[in-house]
Design an enzyme around this catalytic site. Structure first.
Site, mmCIF file in Angstrom:
data_model
loop_
_atom_site.group_PDB
_atom_site.id
_atom_site.type_symbol
_atom_site.label_atom_id
_atom_site.label_comp_id
_atom_site.label_asym_id
_atom_site.label_seq_id
_atom_site.Cartn_x
_atom_site.Cartn_y
_atom_site.Cartn_z
ATOM 1 N N ARG A 233 2.420 3.817 3.822
ATOM 2 C CA ARG A 233 1.298 3.202 3.718
ATOM 3 C C ARG A 233 0.926 2.442 4.951
ATOM 4 O O ARG A 233 -0.011 2.129 4.850
ATOM 5 C CB ARG A 233 1.748 1.993 2.556
ATOM 6 C CG ARG A 233 0.496 1.331 2.143
ATOM 7 C CD ARG A 233 0.736 0.616 0.948
ATOM 8 N NE ARG A 233 -0.243 -0.428 0.671
ATOM 9 C CZ ARG A 233 -0.069 -1.047 -0.650
ATOM 10 N NH1 ARG A 233 0.519 -1.057 -1.360
ATOM 11 N NH2 ARG A 233 -1.213 -1.777 -0.878
ATOM 12 N N ASN A 237 -2.892 1.613 8.646
ATOM 13 C CA ASN A 237 -3.404 0.767 9.490
ATOM 14 C C ASN A 237 -3.653 1.407 10.582
ATOM 15 O O ASN A 237 -4.008 0.896 11.770
ATOM 16 C CB ASN A 237 -2.048 -0.002 9.839
ATOM 17 C CG ASN A 237 -1.633 -1.081 8.898
ATOM 18 O OD1 ASN A 237 -2.479 -1.851 8.029
ATOM 19 N ND2 ASN A 237 -0.234 -1.118 8.435
ATOM 20 N N HIS A 244 -7.040 -5.824 15.092
ATOM 21 C CA HIS A 244 -6.593 -7.097 14.840
ATOM 22 C C HIS A 244 -6.760 -7.851 16.081
ATOM 23 O O HIS A 244 -6.904 -9.043 16.336
ATOM 24 C CB HIS A 244 -5.020 -7.327 14.327
ATOM 25 C CG HIS A 244 -5.256 -6.804 12.901
ATOM 26 N ND1 HIS A 244 -4.163 -6.046 12.372
ATOM 27 C CD2 HIS A 244 -6.100 -6.971 11.945
ATOM 28 C CE1 HIS A 244 -4.295 -5.885 11.090
ATOM 29 N NE2 HIS A 244 -5.464 -6.395 10.693
#
Ligand code: NAD
Ligand code: MG
Length: 354
Positions: A233, A237, A244
């Site tokens: 998963r 990102n 970020h």
């Protein structure tokens, strides 16, 4: 009568359906709710989306009422959640109530967190109205709120009973929000769907329902393999370590999706620099980013400050530099121990005026 969903996602307690179609709020969602028994139905929305779609939705559902909270990430907090628990009680909700999140990702996360915790958990439906929420935030079961110390620091895993993405609601979505949703859609294509990238690059626009469904399929595959985010998963990102850092160092002057766009270009360049991808990969990514009206460069931020912010990213396991990189479109990999010098060089190359 219930119609067939576009696809289903395997959750903790079985599969749940995803409906991606124009008019889903007017037909598929009311039919789904009518086929089940709930003591009360609380539609949670915000002051922007509620007046547009909330009253009409509540009017189509039995025993339903609309609750609106102020618009914005600043309200994705425990204090808004507390206010919502009070409204649910005042509205007569008990353990057999249903909560429907009607809005963008902020409402999905907030209402989902409330549904996960009110009376130790009540039934929950996601009705995403932003493109970002349709392709990303409404899927995978992560819900939560922010703390003053940081985003999404309190939360839960709460699968919805179903997700209803009514694409007619996108007509009122501000263009910048649409672009931000397209950045996450492009990310999905780069991770696992070259045809989706081709669709986004095509001069002839593809119907949005098909584009959304392809992006949803990418997230579906990742979350089904790794519901609790321990491994694969994490490829979701892609571009996000850079994004970020840009968001944080700019004091959140950047929108997430626009920072993701720069992050995707940065990840492609870093992949070439690490000898993993062919030199034309960043060219493809930049072309796609430009075609979607998204930025590929930043200005006014120091690469060294961005690197420092990355090292403190919560997804940086044990302080080591982990990046999602690409061998090619559709072929991601996790790279550990990427040297600072390579990251700084890529950041320098993407600085406006550099
Ligand atoms: P958002 O919810 O703030 O929506 C963006 C803006 O668009 C808001 O002003 C909203 O009111 C407005 N809007 C939404 N739909 C509209 C419509 N149809 N017409 C007119 N205006 C509309 O932001 P977002 O980008 O949708 O979501 C971002 C949030 O999602 C963040 O809080 C992020 O942490 C969260 N998120 C969660 C996950 C997850 O897995 N849970 C994944 C990605 C993002
Ligand atoms: Mg994101």
């Amino acid at each position: 009568m219930e119609s067939a969903p576009t696809l289903t996602i395997q959750g903790a307690d079985g599969a749940y359906p995803i409906f991606i179609r124009p008019g889903a709020l007017a037909d598929a969602l009311p039919a789904f709710v009518a086929a089940r028994r709930f003591s009360r139905v609380a539609v949670i929305s915000n002051t922007t989306v509620g007046p547009l779609y909330g009253e009409a939705l509540a009017a189509r559902l039995p025993d339903a009422f609309l609750i609106t909270v102020p618009d914005g990430e600043a309200h994705k907090t425990l204090s808004t959640a507390t206010a919502l628990y009070g409204e649910l009680l005042a509205g007569g909700c008990d353990r057999s109530a249903l909560v429907i999140a009607l809005g963008g990702g902020v409402i999905g996360d907030l209402a989902g967190f409330v549904a996960a915790t009110f009376m130790r958990g009540v039934a929950f439906i996601q009705a995403p109205t932003s493109l970002l929420a349709m392709v990303d935030a409404s899927l995978g079961g992560k819900v939560g709120v922010d703390l003053p110390q940081g985003k999404n620091l309190v939360g839960a895993f709460k699968d919805p009973l179903a997700v209803f993405a009514d694409t007619t609601t996108l007509r009122t979505l501000p263009p910048v929000e649409r672009r931000c949703g397209l950045a996450e859609t492009l990310k999905a294509g780069l991770i696992a769907d070259p045809l989706l990238v081709a669709q986004l690059l095509a001069s002839e626009p593809s119907p949005i329902e098909g584009v959304i469904a392809r992006a949803v399929r990418v997230k579906k595959q990742a979350v089904e393999q790794d519901r609790l985010e321990r491994g694969v998963r994490a490829t979701l990102n892609l571009g996000h370590t850079f994004a970020h850092a840009i968001e944080q160092v700019s004091g959140y002057a950047w929108k997430h999706g626009e920072a993701v766009a720069v992050g995707l270009v940065a990840a492609a360049r870093l992949s070439v620099r690490r000898g993993l991808a062919a030199p034309d990969l960043p060219i493809t990514v930049e072309r796609a980013v430009a075609a979607l009206g998204l930025p590929a460069r930043y200005s006014g931020l120091e690469p060294a400050a961005l690197w420092d912010a990355m090292r403190h990213d919560k997804k940086f396991r044990g302080g080591a530099a982990h990046f999602v990189l690409l061998r090619d479109v559709g072929a991601p990999l996790m790279a550990a121990d990427v040297p600072r010098a390579d990251v700084i060089a890529v950041l320098e190359s993407l600085r406006e005026g550099a």
